[in-house]
Every structure is written in structure tokens, then in C-alpha cells.
Design an enzyme around this catalytic site. Structure first.
Site, mmCIF file in Angstrom:
data_model
loop_
_atom_site.group_PDB
_atom_site.id
_atom_site.type_symbol
_atom_site.label_atom_id
_atom_site.label_comp_id
_atom_site.label_asym_id
_atom_site.label_seq_id
_atom_site.Cartn_x
_atom_site.Cartn_y
_atom_site.Cartn_z
ATOM 1 N N GLY A 1 -59.976 -3.665 -12.329
ATOM 2 C CA GLY A 1 -58.788 -3.574 -13.860
ATOM 3 C C GLY A 1 -58.669 -4.218 -13.925
ATOM 4 O O GLY A 1 -59.888 -5.419 -14.094
ATOM 5 N N ASP A 2 -57.935 -4.434 -14.900
ATOM 6 C CA ASP A 2 -58.119 -5.525 -16.259
ATOM 7 C C ASP A 2 -57.247 -6.971 -15.753
ATOM 8 O O ASP A 2 -56.460 -6.308 -15.006
ATOM 9 C CB ASP A 2 -57.424 -5.333 -17.664
ATOM 10 C CG ASP A 2 -57.747 -3.657 -18.158
ATOM 11 O OD1 ASP A 2 -59.868 -4.398 -17.944
ATOM 12 O OD2 ASP A 2 -57.861 -3.164 -19.225
ATOM 13 N N GLN B 1 -58.512 -0.591 -36.101
ATOM 14 C CA GLN B 1 -59.897 -0.736 -34.814
ATOM 15 C C GLN B 1 -61.183 -0.554 -34.831
ATOM 16 O O GLN B 1 -61.638 -1.212 -33.917
ATOM 17 C CB GLN B 1 -59.587 1.264 -34.358
ATOM 18 C CG GLN B 1 -58.426 1.323 -33.708
ATOM 19 C CD GLN B 1 -58.150 2.880 -33.730
ATOM 20 O OE1 GLN B 1 -59.286 3.238 -33.810
ATOM 21 N NE2 GLN B 1 -57.384 3.375 -32.710
ATOM 22 N N GLU C 1 -58.231 12.160 -20.915
ATOM 23 C CA GLU C 1 -58.000 11.039 -20.258
ATOM 24 C C GLU C 1 -56.393 10.124 -20.947
ATOM 25 O O GLU C 1 -56.170 10.278 -21.913
ATOM 26 C CB GLU C 1 -58.399 9.511 -20.371
ATOM 27 C CG GLU C 1 -57.598 8.325 -19.734
ATOM 28 C CD GLU C 1 -59.030 7.179 -19.251
ATOM 29 O OE1 GLU C 1 -60.267 7.442 -19.515
ATOM 30 O OE2 GLU C 1 -58.066 6.223 -20.640
ATOM 31 N N TYR D 1 -55.068 3.901 -15.093
ATOM 32 C CA TYR D 1 -53.324 2.939 -13.902
ATOM 33 C C TYR D 1 -52.912 1.673 -14.440
ATOM 34 O O TYR D 1 -54.146 1.134 -15.102
ATOM 35 C CB TYR D 1 -53.514 3.005 -12.705
ATOM 36 C CG TYR D 1 -52.510 1.968 -11.794
ATOM 37 C CD1 TYR D 1 -52.102 3.465 -10.990
ATOM 38 C CD2 TYR D 1 -52.485 1.015 -12.117
ATOM 39 C CE1 TYR D 1 -51.034 3.022 -10.291
ATOM 40 C CE2 TYR D 1 -51.001 0.308 -11.298
ATOM 41 C CZ TYR D 1 -50.342 1.564 -9.712
ATOM 42 O OH TYR D 1 -49.050 0.943 -9.480
ATOM 43 N N LYS E 1 -72.527 0.461 -6.202
ATOM 44 C CA LYS E 1 -70.848 1.398 -6.050
ATOM 45 C C LYS E 1 -71.227 2.833 -5.292
ATOM 46 O O LYS E 1 -71.195 3.331 -5.284
ATOM 47 C CB LYS E 1 -70.282 1.289 -7.501
ATOM 48 C CG LYS E 1 -69.894 0.084 -7.473
ATOM 49 C CD LYS E 1 -68.661 0.304 -8.944
ATOM 50 C CE LYS E 1 -69.374 -0.470 -10.609
ATOM 51 N NZ LYS E 1 -67.756 -0.103 -10.924
HETATM 52 P P1 FAD Z 1 -66.123 -3.693 -11.161
HETATM 53 O O1 FAD Z 1 -67.127 -2.432 -10.598
HETATM 54 O O2 FAD Z 1 -65.269 -4.515 -9.994
HETATM 55 O O3 FAD Z 1 -67.245 -5.066 -12.182
HETATM 56 C C1 FAD Z 1 -66.459 -6.060 -13.059
HETATM 57 C C2 FAD Z 1 -68.116 -7.272 -12.950
HETATM 58 O O4 FAD Z 1 -67.911 -7.441 -11.650
HETATM 59 C C3 FAD Z 1 -68.779 -5.818 -13.401
HETATM 60 O O5 FAD Z 1 -69.260 -7.640 -15.061
HETATM 61 C C4 FAD Z 1 -69.719 -6.629 -12.251
HETATM 62 O O6 FAD Z 1 -71.196 -6.705 -13.197
HETATM 63 C C5 FAD Z 1 -69.530 -7.506 -11.287
HETATM 64 N N1 FAD Z 1 -69.653 -7.035 -10.220
HETATM 65 C C6 FAD Z 1 -69.251 -6.146 -9.477
HETATM 66 N N2 FAD Z 1 -69.298 -6.376 -7.932
HETATM 67 C C7 FAD Z 1 -69.696 -7.412 -8.077
HETATM 68 C C8 FAD Z 1 -69.879 -8.376 -7.052
HETATM 69 N N3 FAD Z 1 -69.784 -7.451 -5.665
HETATM 70 N N4 FAD Z 1 -70.064 -9.761 -6.956
HETATM 71 C C9 FAD Z 1 -70.550 -10.257 -8.355
HETATM 72 N N5 FAD Z 1 -69.879 -9.118 -9.436
HETATM 73 C C10 FAD Z 1 -69.327 -8.780 -9.167
HETATM 74 N N6 FAD Z 1 -58.315 -0.703 -16.124
HETATM 75 C C11 FAD Z 1 -57.483 -0.510 -16.318
HETATM 76 O O7 FAD Z 1 -56.650 -1.774 -15.820
HETATM 77 N N7 FAD Z 1 -56.649 0.820 -15.472
HETATM 78 C C12 FAD Z 1 -57.343 1.864 -15.616
HETATM 79 O O8 FAD Z 1 -56.653 2.311 -15.908
HETATM 80 C C13 FAD Z 1 -58.271 1.885 -16.050
HETATM 81 N N8 FAD Z 1 -59.176 2.644 -16.473
HETATM 82 C C14 FAD Z 1 -61.007 2.529 -17.111
HETATM 83 C C15 FAD Z 1 -61.621 3.666 -17.078
HETATM 84 C C16 FAD Z 1 -63.204 3.577 -17.482
HETATM 85 C C17 FAD Z 1 -63.893 5.022 -17.444
HETATM 86 C C18 FAD Z 1 -63.682 2.884 -17.769
HETATM 87 C C19 FAD Z 1 -64.889 2.454 -18.610
HETATM 88 C C20 FAD Z 1 -62.528 1.297 -18.284
HETATM 89 C C21 FAD Z 1 -61.416 1.796 -17.220
HETATM 90 N N9 FAD Z 1 -60.397 0.224 -17.247
HETATM 91 C C22 FAD Z 1 -59.514 0.366 -16.562
HETATM 92 C C23 FAD Z 1 -60.959 -1.181 -17.566
HETATM 93 C C24 FAD Z 1 -61.717 -2.124 -16.167
HETATM 94 O O9 FAD Z 1 -61.233 -2.050 -15.313
HETATM 95 C C25 FAD Z 1 -62.202 -3.000 -17.077
HETATM 96 O O10 FAD Z 1 -63.194 -2.958 -17.339
HETATM 97 C C26 FAD Z 1 -62.901 -3.965 -16.137
HETATM 98 O O11 FAD Z 1 -62.882 -5.145 -16.072
HETATM 99 C C27 FAD Z 1 -63.778 -3.938 -15.037
HETATM 100 O O12 FAD Z 1 -63.863 -2.080 -14.232
HETATM 101 P P2 FAD Z 1 -65.231 -1.612 -13.497
HETATM 102 O O13 FAD Z 1 -64.116 -1.078 -12.049
HETATM 103 O O14 FAD Z 1 -65.651 -1.433 -14.147
HETATM 104 O O15 FAD Z 1 -65.085 -3.820 -12.129
#
Ligand code: FAD
Length: 317
Positions: free
Chosen positions: A125-126, A246, A18, A50, A199
Site C-alpha cells: 500500500g501507498d 500526466q 483494474e 484498495y 514474495k
Molecule cells: P513491498 O513488496 O513491501 O515493497 C516495498 C519496498 O520495500 C520495496 O522497495 C522493496 O524492495 C522493499 N522491501 C520489500 N520487502 C522488504 C523487507 N523485508 N525489508 C526491507 N525492504 C523490503 N497501493 C494501494 O494503496 N492500493 C492498491 O490497490 C494498489 N494497487 C497496486 C497494484 C499494482 C499492480 C502495483 C504495481 C502497485 C499498487 N499499489 C497499490 C501501490 C503499492 O502499494 C506501492 O507501490 C507500494 O509503495 C509498494 O507496494 P509493494 O506491495 O510493492 O511493497
């Protein structure tokens, strides 16, 4: 080609990595410099992260502060196109909820489709640095599952505000994030697992994990996923420790645990070079263990520094 097809056709564990887009103002050559030495290990796909906009405060002439939206690392889509053009390798752009309305997401997906991109990693996303929690963009998505549904809809030829039968379905292979040590906002693993399953039910075809430093966490996570009926490939995300800081930053930022054997070995190092040696050695052993455990792909987070990944790839692939 789709990530799942690469996995299906593979006779052994695959190597991928990545990249982060360079900081604004830095040229694309830094991306090529990271990729060039890693190409001999035949990555079938390369992810590009992203990064949404953040806010900075600029002082005006009258002394007042002005809030300015600012993106530190633009260029994800163009980098993906450049990778595909230059290396003939699949690029996997990360697609996030934050910073996009649904309309903008749709337009971005149309562009990715026209570019011939077959895979997307769909994420929430964060949160922005200034925000305590993730705040959805008005008119956008709050969770990765909602964004995923939009990509799945396009894969079924369902576009926003369009009726009729002329629509061309896209054919994206969709990946999502998974957390062997639980996502930090989830109250417990059971809840996190339920949302991960959702998902997959909505169309995710593969999972990429958050980094971890103890293979048992990945093995247990895969078991738990299988027990919950999640049967898609689970790709471990891996990172080498390269600096003493780290030990504090990685747990803080990514909510992961660092095993005491590793943290003690790092703490005993006298120089940065020694720390890197320890970090790379640890990840070489982790990589060997994951191949034995049947991981389909080993996916390395380069974070803009190819060197540790190169050393590991030389030892493993
Ligand atoms: P989600 O799947 O939406 O989950 C987020 C939280 O909400 C979890 O606690 C989940 O249990 C909970 N949840 C999910 N659905 C629901 C619902 N319907 N109702 C209530 N709660 C729910 N961030 C970036 O900004 N850019 C990147 O390019 C990026 N790349 C990443 C790549 C990888 C492999 C990983 C592991 C993370 C990456 N991240 C990135 C970070 C990621 O965006 C964060 O960890 C973010 O906080 C959660 O993303 P997610 O897609 O897991 O969210």
C-alpha cells in the site's frame, strides 16, 4: 477460478483491467458503466484497488483544527462481490498492509473466502498523503511479504490464535506487484529483485507490473526475473496517457520514465482530444509488441475511465 488457471487454459493473450472504487458518495453504477462496454472483450478477471484512510483537518467551532480519518474510496470488497454476481467474472481485490491489524486482515480474508473470491493481489500500500513514508499500522504488516505470509498461512489452514485440526484451509491464488523500473524505495534493482523473489518463495503465483511506456523495460524485467529464478507469470500493467499533465504526474507518482518520443508527441498536441489520440495509439502499439513478446495477459489501469481501454481493446482483442 484462479488467475493462474485462466492463464494456463488460455490459447492467446488475455485482456483484463483494474478499477478504482468510486469516490465516497458516488454510486456503484459508475463501476458498472466502466465495466459494461469492456465485457465484450471477455476479461477473465477484473481487479479492484484498495485505498486506505487518509487524514483531513476540520475546523471546530472554537477555531481549533480536528484531525479526522477519512476514506475517499471505500467499497472494494462489495464491488468485488457485485462484479462476480452481475458479470460472472472473477474479481481480484487488492489487499494492503496499511490501515489493517493482522486480526482485521484475517477477518477480511475470511469474508473474501466466504464470498467465493479465489484471488488476491497482495500489496504493502501507498503511504498516507500526510506521511513522508509508509508507516505500518500498529499490529499490522510492514511489507507485502509479511501480509503474503499471512495469506499463505490461511491457505495452509493456519489461523491466528487457533490450535487444533478443525481449521478449513483457504485456497487463494496470490498475486504481487513488480516494478520493471524498480520500486522507488529500493536502493537498487538487485535488492528489489531479492524481495520480489522472497514474495514468490512465500507463495505468490503471479506478478502484475507497475505501468511502463517502453516495452523493453518489461522484456528486460522478465529476463531478470527468470535469471533470478522467478518463474511465475508476469502480467504487464498498462495505462494510456490522456492528458498533458500526466507527463509530470505519472513519473512523480509512479516513479516511471516516459520515453521522449511519447512526451514530444504529447507536447505537440493542441487539444485534449489530440493527446488522447496519441496516448491510445502509443498503447495500441505497446500492446501489439507485448503480445509478440509473449505477455500472458494485458492488464489495463482504467482509473475510472473506460474509454481509452475500450479503444485499445477494439484494436487488439
Ligand atoms: P513491498 O513488496 O513491501 O515493497 C516495498 C519496498 O520495500 C520495496 O522497495 C522493496 O524492495 C522493499 N522491501 C520489500 N520487502 C522488504 C523487507 N523485508 N525489508 C526491507 N525492504 C523490503 N497501493 C494501494 O494503496 N492500493 C492498491 O490497490 C494498489 N494497487 C497496486 C497494484 C499494482 C499492480 C502495483 C504495481 C502497485 C499498487 N499499489 C497499490 C501501490 C503499492 O502499494 C506501492 O507501490 C507500494 O509503495 C509498494 O507496494 P509493494 O506491495 O510493492 O511493497
Amino acid at each position: 477460478m484462479k488467475v493462474v488457471e485462466h492463464i494456463k487454459n488460455a490459447k492467446k493473450t488475455l485482456f483484463s483491467f483494474e478499477l478504482l472504487p468510486p469516490l465516497k458518495g458516488k454510486g456503484i453504477q459508475s463501476i458498472f458503466d466502466t465495466i459494461d462496454p469492456l465485457m465484450e472483450f471477455n476479461p477473465p478477471f477484473i481487479d479492484v484497488t484498495y485505498h486506505r484512510e487518509d487524514f483531513i483537518y476540520k475546523q471546530r467551532e472554537n477555531g481549533l483544527l480536528e484531525k479526522v480519518a477519512y476514506r475517499k474510496r471505500p467499497g472494494t470488497v462489495a464491488i468485488c462481490a457485485a462484479i462476480m454476481h452481475r458479470y460472472k467474472v472473477d474479481a481480484v481485490p487488492h489487499l494492503i498492509c496499511g490501515g489493517f491489524t493482522k486480526e482485521e486482515t484475517e477477518n477480511a480474508l475470511i469474508e473474501l473466502d466466504f464470498l467465493g473470491i479465489d484471488n488476491v493481489l497482495v500489496l504493502r500500500g501507498d503511504a498516507r498523503k500526510a506521511d513522508p513514508n509508509f508507516i505500518p499500522t500498529p499490529g499490522g504488516h510492514a511489507y507485502a511479504s509479511e501480509l503474503l505470509k499471512q495469506v499463505s498461512d490461511l491457505n495452509n489452514g493456519v489461523y491466528m490464535h487457533e490450535e487444533g485440526e478443525h481449521a478449513t484451509a483457504t485456497n487463494f491464488c496470490i498475486g504481487v506487484a513488480g516494478y520493471p523500473e524498480k520500486h522507488f524505495e529500493a536502493p537498487n534493482m538487485k535488492t528489489d529483485m531479492a524481495y520480489l523473489k522472497k514474495k514468490v518463495e512465500l507463495g505468490a503465483e503471479f506478478i502484475v507490473t507497475q505501468m511502463f511506456f517502453d516495452n523493453q523495460k518489461y522484456i528486460d524485467f522478465v529476463k531478470l526475473c527468470r535469471a533470478n529464478g522467478i518463474n511465475v507469470p508476469i502480467i504487464p500493467g498498462l495505462k494510456a496517457i490522456t492528458g498533458k499533465k500526466q507527463l509530470i504526474n505519472l513519473p512523480k507518482i509512479f516513479n516511471i520514465d516516459i520515453p521522449s518520443d511519447l512526451s514530444e508527441a504529447v507536447n505537440q498536441c493542441k487539444t485534449d482530444i489530440d493527446v488522447k489520440k496519441v496516448g491510445v495509439e502509443w498503447l495500441i502499439n505497446q500492446s501489439k509488441g507485448l503480445i509478440e513478446a509473449g505477455a500472458p495477459v494485458l492488464h489495463y489501469y482504467t482509473m475510472g475511465n473506460a474509454e481509452p481501454t475500450l479503444q485499445i481493446a477494439k484494436a487488439i482483442f
